[in-house]
Each structure stands twice: as structure tokens, then as C-alpha cells.
Design an enzyme around this catalytic site. Structure first.
Site, PDB file in Angstrom:
ATOM      1  N   HIS A 196       0.811  -1.223   0.000  1.00 22.88           N
ATOM      2  CA  HIS A 196       0.000   0.000   0.000  1.00 22.88           C
ATOM      3  C   HIS A 196       0.841   1.269   0.000  1.00 22.88           C
ATOM      4  CE1 HIS A 196       0.454  -0.255   4.493  1.00 22.88           C
ATOM      5  NE2 HIS A 196       0.460   1.055   4.373  1.00 22.88           N
ATOM      6  N   ASP A 208       0.228  -7.663   1.540  1.00 19.57           N
ATOM      7  CA  ASP A 208       0.616  -6.251   1.651  1.00 19.57           C
ATOM      8  C   ASP A 208       2.135  -6.094   1.619  1.00 19.57           C
ATOM      9  OD1 ASP A 208       0.114  -3.526   1.740  1.00 19.57           O
ATOM     10  OD2 ASP A 208       0.264  -3.440   3.916  1.00 19.57           O
ATOM     11  N   SER A 236       5.019   2.661   7.926  1.00 17.87           N
ATOM     12  CA  SER A 236       4.617   1.522   7.118  1.00 17.87           C
ATOM     13  C   SER A 236       5.739   1.090   6.190  1.00 17.87           C
ATOM     14  CB  SER A 236       3.393   1.888   6.289  1.00 17.87           C
ATOM     15  OG  SER A 236       2.868   0.765   5.665  1.00 17.87           O
TER      16      SER A 236
END
Length: 503
Positions: A131, A161, A250
């Protein structure tokens, strides 16, 4: 004297052969082997100092110093941020993550995003989250020494992911890959990344849980790029930590106190969008397989058992009428799959995978997620109270797609529910010879609107006995204009009847 000379020459020749052989092997490893093999060569040539573990007096300085040079800042640019050209699934995933990690900044010009990444190979391979780079038109990697390099995407996978990037160059510092199977709840860990686009930031905490499922990947993962439903293949088995993680972390590193990469930071549980005590990282043992597939094939070659299942707990076991409260209750065995060929049947309860106890769906999904088509896995399962063992050969994604395409559209699309065969205990209890249990009801779906709840037993539709999901399709199709008269038993034992038209 001659003997000494001969011995010396023999030793020199042997050393030369050994060095030459090693260099030849090293060259081959650098060109085409797994990241683990490449790292073995790297750390053989560049031995790292011994770092203290979590035991004894705490000291995070050595681990932080060994890791931070290889954790990078990722900046993404989006020339078209309106969503045009993006699939519905990609747009939904973008919206889910936008409020937390690497949220795109709206401006007059192109939109921008921010995240983190970890260098895992000295020739410039970087692991991050899918993402973080999804649909980016340009990806800039900012190294801790302030160099900026343009990265290209080698592979992306929404189901885990994960993404693998590549920057040009050599001699980059790397983070050593660890073993997430050895991670223990309560051990100290460090989260390293670029929260709020700040410079490298290190936070400390402990592992507070393993094998966590939070449903963030499944929310955007039930449609293919053409909008049609696809098999649920998201794999969530997160390492949970209370090390502070915020926007921009992230794709960053979760490392143990030896400085070994044990996870890739991916999400938080938060009501505000900022850190509230729980962060989640993808286990590195799962990531290794995915990343090596990216490097070799450009995409993930995933293997499948070929079953649909319901995770058991005390409440679900009561609904299904089984005594086991741990394991996976098989709702459906896909025809032609490895599971079908190994003899697994609806109503079986999978209890172990390769000898490891299964307590939740993530225990099986992560183990299978590390394997590919053609690999074998040993499953222990219960059937009628008897413990059995079988070996299953995993099949490729095409078998799952084929099975999904043949699955009844009325069941998968319109009813908004999943079903499990009624156990012998339930049949005996309610004196019925057939029936399926509603094991899950999709919020907002057709069954939800009719107030059909989990645990309801459907015994017949349009006068036809129901023993599995295929029977539901056949029975509904037999009614005029897809009208359905459903005889059922509520979880509290009441006889109920529903009448509706499936559109």
C-alpha cells in the site's frame, strides 16, 4: 627440508583452490539465489559484531546502530490521484490505508505519499508494503546518508501487503533477516522507520501477541481486477507489538535486540489514526517466500490446499454442534483440489499442520503462505472423533479460480452468507436428517437484511433437503422466478420459515 617445502606448497595450493571455489560459489549466489543465501555470503564477508539479546541488562544501542543505516525513507508521487484507471479493489485498499500509513498529501500539483522500507540485499533490493507504493507513478528512495535514488517495483502482492523494490547500485548496508518462528511473546523489539516523514526514528516495545488477524487486508480483497468476486486469499498472521508506530512507519523494520529483521511494519489498531498502543508487522518468514518469488518470477506463486473453512471457538463450536474448540471446520472441499485428492471431506476439523497445533485460521494460512504449488503439507484432522493424518499436495491459483467460477452465484453473491454441513450431534439433537449451518453472515447482505443469524440451520428449500451449499443453488433454481421457501431451525431451537425471491 624438502618435506617442509612440499607441505608448504600443498597448503598454498589447497588454500588457493578453496578461495577460488568460494568465490565461484559466491558469484553464483549473488546472481540467482534466495535473499537468505545472498545474505549468508554478505555476512561471511562482512561479519557483524555480537549483539546482546533481550536477556540481562537492556541495551538497544547496538541493535539500533546496526539497523538504521539500512532503513530508508520512501516518497511516492501520483500524477493521477482521481482514481481514474484504478480498479475498485485498488481504490478501496488505498482508502483503507490512506488515513494511517503514508497518507497522500492533497495539493495543487501531483499527490505525494510517504513510507519506509528496508534494504535486504547489498545490490539494492528493498522490502516495503504494497500500500506504500500501490499505483505510484514515481518512487524515490531517500537513504539515511541523504542520497536520493529512483526505485522500480519488482513485485507487489495485496494478499500479504508486501512489495519488493530495486534501486541501482551496490555495497548498500542491509538488515539481517531473522526467524519470526522464534519470536516469543514478551521479548523486546525495535520499530525503525520514518514516522511523519521525520528522519530515522527508533522506538522500543515488546511483542504482545502473535498470529493476529485484524481484517484490514480482507476488506479490499474480495474482488478481482475485473470486479468479479474472487477466492479469499489474504494472509494475516501479524506480529503484534506496543513499540510506537505512526504515519510513515509503514514498510519499516521490526527487529529483535540482535538487530535481526523479524517483521515488516504494516498497520496499527487506532481510533484516531495515530499510535494508541498496538502495531502489527508481517512475519519475516512469510515475507521471505513472497520476496523470493518477486525476485524470481515477478509475482507470487502461491499454493492452495483447496478448502473453505470456519475457525472454531467455544461459540462457533456450539453453533456447529462439535466438541472441539480449536481448529478449522471444513465447510467445503473444492473438487479436484489437493484436499479432495487427499481424502478430506466437509465436516472434518483440521487440528495440526506439519505437526503444529492450529488455534486460529492464521496458523494455517501463514504456514501455507510460505509454500508454493507442488509442495506437500501434512494435516492432522478429526473425523467423527477419530484423529487422522493425510499429506496434501498444494495446487496453484488457477485451481482456486476455477473452483470459484463454478461456485454458485446465488450463494456467493446474493445470499451474503457461508454454510457448513450440520454435524451428527446437531442432527440428533433436532431429529433431522439433513441441514447446513449458517456459519457466517455478511453485514448488509441479503441474509442480514432478513435477520438470518449465525447458527441458523437450514433443513430444506422448496421442499428439497439441504446438505451442502450446492444443494442451496439447486433448490433455489428449482423455484419459479427464483422464489425460495426455506425451512430452518433458529439457534435457540425454534422452527422458522423464510420466503423470499433471490435476484
Amino acid at each position: 627440508m624438502n618435506k617442509i617445502g612440499v607441505t608448504f606448497l600443498t597448503a598454498c595450493l589447497g588454500g588457493a583452490v578453496a578461495i577460488g571455489s568460494y568465490k565461484l560459489i559466491e558469484s553464483k549466489l549473488q546472481d540467482g539465489s534466495s535473499f537468505e543465501d545472498k545474505q549468508k555470503v554478505y555476512f561471511t564477508n562482512n561479519p557483524s559484531p555480537t549483539i546482546n539479546s533481550s536477556s540481562g541488562e537492556l541495551d538497544f544501542t547496538q541493535a539500533a546502530a546496526s539497523v538504521t543505516p539500512a532503513v530508508v525513507h520512501i516518497k511516492t508521487t501520483y500524477n493521477n490521484d482521481s482514481g481514474e484507471g484504478n480498479s475498485g479493489r485498488d481504490k478501496q485498499m488505498q482508502d483503507l490505508f490512506e488515513d494511517f500509513f503514508g497518507g497522500r498529501r492533497r495539493s495543487q500539483g501531483p499527490a505525494q505519499g510517504s513510507g519506509s522500507g528496508v534494504i535486504i540485499s547489498d545490490d539494492g533490493y528493498i522490502v516495503t508494503n504494497n500500500h506504500v507504493v500501490d499505483n505510484a507513478d514515481k518512487i524515490d528512495v531517500i537513504l539515511p546518508d541523504k542520497r536520493s535514488l529512483v526505485a522500480k517495483v519488482i513485485g507487489r502482492d495485496a494478499n500479504t501487503d508486501l512489495a519488493l523494490l530495486k534501486i541501482e547500485g551496490s555495497g548498500f548496508p542491509i538488515v539481517k533477516l531473522g526467524n519470526s518462528d522464534n519470536v516469543r511473546v514478551g521479548e523486546w523489539v525495535l520499530a525503525v522507520g520514518y514516522p511523519f516523514a521525520l528522519n530515522t526514528t527508533v522506538t522500543a516495545g515488546i511483542v504482545s501477541a502473535k498470529g493476529r488477524q485484524i481484517g484490514i487486508l480482507d476488506q479490499g480483497n474480495n474482488q478481482s481486477t475485473d470486479g468479479e468476486p474472487q477466492a479469499r486469499t489474504a494472509i494475516e498472521s501479524f506480529i503484534q507489538t506496543d513499540a510506537a508506530i505512526n504515519r510513515g512507519n509503514s514498510g519499516g523494520a521490526l527487529v529483535n535486540t540482535k538487530g535481526e529483521l523479524i517483521g515488516v511494519n504494516a498497520a496499527i489498531a487506532s481510533q484516531s489514526g495515530s499510535y494508541e498502543g498496538y502495531g502489527f508487522a508481517i512475519p519475516i518468514n512469510l515475507a521471505k517466500k513472497v520476496l523470493n518469488d518477486f525476485k524470481e518470477f515477478g509475482s507470487v506463486r502461491r499454493g492452495y490446499i483447496g478448502v473453505n473453512f470456519t475457525g472454531l471457538d467455544a461459540e462457533q463450536s456450539k453453533r456447529l454442534g462439535v466438541s472441539e474448540i480449536n481448529g478449522l471446520y471444513i465447510n467445503e472441499v473444492i473438487p479436484g483440489s489437493g484436499a479432495a485428492q487427499s481424502g478430506l471431506k466437509e465436516g472434518d476439523i483440521i487440528t495440526k499442520v506439519d505437526g503444529n497445533q492450529i488455534f486460529s485460521p492464521s496458523d494455517l494460512q501463514e504456514r501455507i503462505g510460505r509454500l508454493g504449488p507442488g509442495d506437500k503439507v501434512q494435516l492432522s484432522y478429526l473425523r467423527a472423533g477419530k484423529l487422522l493424518v493425510t499429506n496434501v499436495t498444494l495446487k496453484g491459483e488457477e485451481s482456486v479460480r476455477t473452483a470459484n467460477n463454478s461456485t454458485n452465484s446465488a450463494v456467493t453473491k446474493n445470499l451474503g452468507a457461508s454454510f457448513a454441513p450440520a454435524s451428527d450431534v446437531l442432527k440428533k439433537k433436532y431429529k433431522i436428517s439433513s441441514g447446513v449451518v449458517v456459519s457466517n453472515v455478511k453485514p448488509g447482505g441479503f441474509f442480514d437484511q432478513l435477520d438470518v443469524v449465525q447458527g441458523t440451520i437450514i433443513t430444506s428449500i422448496n421442499g428439497r433437503p439441504i446438505t451442502n451449499a450446492d444443494d442451496i443453488e439447486t433448490a433455489i433454481s428449482s423455484g419459479r422466478n427464483n422464489m425460495a421457501t426455506v425451512n430452518a431451525i433458529s439457534p435457540d431451537g425454534m422452527q422458522i420459515r423464510y420466503q423470499f425471491q433471490v435476484r
